[in-house]
Design a protein around this motif. Sequence first.
Motif, PDB file in Angstrom:
ATOM      1  N   THR A 145       0.813  -1.219   0.000  1.00 19.57           N
ATOM      2  CA  THR A 145       0.000   0.000   0.000  1.00 19.57           C
ATOM      3  C   THR A 145       0.850   1.275   0.000  1.00 19.57           C
ATOM      4  O   THR A 145       0.319   2.356  -0.200  1.00 19.57           O
ATOM      5  CB  THR A 145      -0.927   0.033   1.235  1.00 19.57           C
ATOM      6  N   VAL A 146       2.148   1.139   0.263  1.00 18.46           N
ATOM      7  CA  VAL A 146       3.026   2.310   0.238  1.00 18.46           C
ATOM      8  C   VAL A 146       3.351   2.643  -1.218  1.00 18.46           C
ATOM      9  O   VAL A 146       3.825   1.779  -1.965  1.00 18.46           O
ATOM     10  CB  VAL A 146       4.328   2.049   1.027  1.00 18.46           C
ATOM     11  N   PRO A 147       3.086   3.879  -1.644  1.00 16.31           N
ATOM     12  CA  PRO A 147       3.314   4.235  -3.050  1.00 16.31           C
ATOM     13  C   PRO A 147       4.786   4.175  -3.449  1.00 16.31           C
ATOM     14  O   PRO A 147       5.674   4.434  -2.643  1.00 16.31           O
ATOM     15  CB  PRO A 147       2.773   5.669  -3.143  1.00 16.31           C
ATOM     16  N   GLN A 148       5.000   3.825  -4.686  1.00 11.31           N
ATOM     17  CA  GLN A 148       6.351   3.799  -5.254  1.00 11.31           C
ATOM     18  C   GLN A 148       6.670   5.173  -5.848  1.00 11.31           C
ATOM     19  O   GLN A 148       5.758   5.904  -6.212  1.00 11.31           O
ATOM     20  CB  GLN A 148       6.414   2.738  -6.357  1.00 11.31           C
ATOM     21  N   PRO A 149       7.905   5.570  -6.000  1.00  7.68           N
ATOM     22  CA  PRO A 149       9.095   4.841  -5.547  1.00  7.68           C
ATOM     23  C   PRO A 149       9.368   5.097  -4.071  1.00  7.68           C
ATOM     24  O   PRO A 149       9.054   6.165  -3.554  1.00  7.68           O
ATOM     25  CB  PRO A 149      10.195   5.424  -6.431  1.00  7.68           C
ATOM     26  N   ARG A 150       9.931   4.126  -3.394  1.00  6.09           N
ATOM     27  CA  ARG A 150      10.292   4.286  -1.996  1.00  6.09           C
ATOM     28  C   ARG A 150      11.702   4.870  -1.897  1.00  6.09           C
ATOM     29  O   ARG A 150      12.522   4.660  -2.769  1.00  6.09           O
ATOM     30  CB  ARG A 150      10.239   2.944  -1.269  1.00  6.09           C
ATOM     31  N   SER A 151      11.939   5.544  -0.780  1.00  2.20           N
ATOM     32  CA  SER A 151      13.277   6.107  -0.573  1.00  2.20           C
ATOM     33  C   SER A 151      13.542   6.254   0.910  1.00  2.20           C
ATOM     34  O   SER A 151      12.597   6.286   1.723  1.00  2.20           O
ATOM     35  CB  SER A 151      13.400   7.475  -1.246  1.00  2.20           C
ATOM     36  N   ILE A 152      14.801   6.315   1.275  1.00  2.00           N
ATOM     37  CA  ILE A 152      15.177   6.507   2.677  1.00  2.00           C
ATOM     38  C   ILE A 152      14.587   7.816   3.200  1.00  2.00           C
ATOM     39  O   ILE A 152      14.051   7.886   4.314  1.00  2.00           O
ATOM     40  CB  ILE A 152      16.709   6.515   2.840  1.00  2.00           C
ATOM     41  N   GLY A 153      14.667   8.868   2.394  1.00  2.00           N
ATOM     42  CA  GLY A 153      14.149  10.164   2.816  1.00  2.00           C
ATOM     43  C   GLY A 153      12.660  10.129   3.092  1.00  2.00           C
ATOM     44  O   GLY A 153      12.188  10.692   4.083  1.00  2.00           O
ATOM     45  N   ALA A 154      11.907   9.462   2.206  1.00  2.00           N
ATOM     46  CA  ALA A 154      10.454   9.366   2.408  1.00  2.00           C
ATOM     47  C   ALA A 154      10.137   8.527   3.638  1.00  2.00           C
ATOM     48  O   ALA A 154       9.181   8.813   4.369  1.00  2.00           O
ATOM     49  CB  ALA A 154       9.806   8.764   1.165  1.00  2.00           C
TER      50      ALA A 154
END
Length: 201
Positions: A145-154
């Motif tokens: 359910t977490v939108p892409q793209p993922r990142s450390i900052g997000a």
Amino acid sequence: MAKTQTQRLGIFMALAVVMAATRIHLSLFQHDIWDASWGIFFLAGFWLRGSARWAFPLLMAEAVLVDYLVISNQGISFWDHYCVSAGYWFLIPSYFSLWLGGSWLAARKPGLNARSLGFAAGALLVSWLACYVISNGSYYWLSNTVPQPRSIGAWVSNMLDWYGFFLQTTALYVALGLMVHGLVVQLSQLLGHADSSKLSH
């Protein structure tokens, strides 16, 4: 303070009831009761130190069962709920970190003084942080359910959005539990002193 097996079972039952009642998110005066689960696992480690083999798995099973019942009663398949993902199973090490924090505090044999209060605050903060990073991180990186793209900052931004609520809730329940502990210790000391006075006469 040494506890008999009967006392341990009584403490376990009380903690289990509180966790079930709050994890279901019952409504009280039209306000949601905050989930006490994180505080419960810390207090269980503190009060039931040495009983992790049976108490932790039972509390963990209760948490999963309550989640299953709540989700099923909404007419949703357990595995289709947005909160349930591969990261859901990381609740085991998350909650166990809280248990370890409480157990570490119990091993220090805290008294009713500033030094013990510092130990309690430190144990809670460290174990809470471990729990929060594991639970939040596993959901962020493994949930569909977490939108892409993922990142450390997000991810860090997401953690910062929620840390205050989870820390406040956990600290509140732990503080209430430790206040009860302090009252019980003082009452036991008073009763013990009264009994010894009678014997001396």
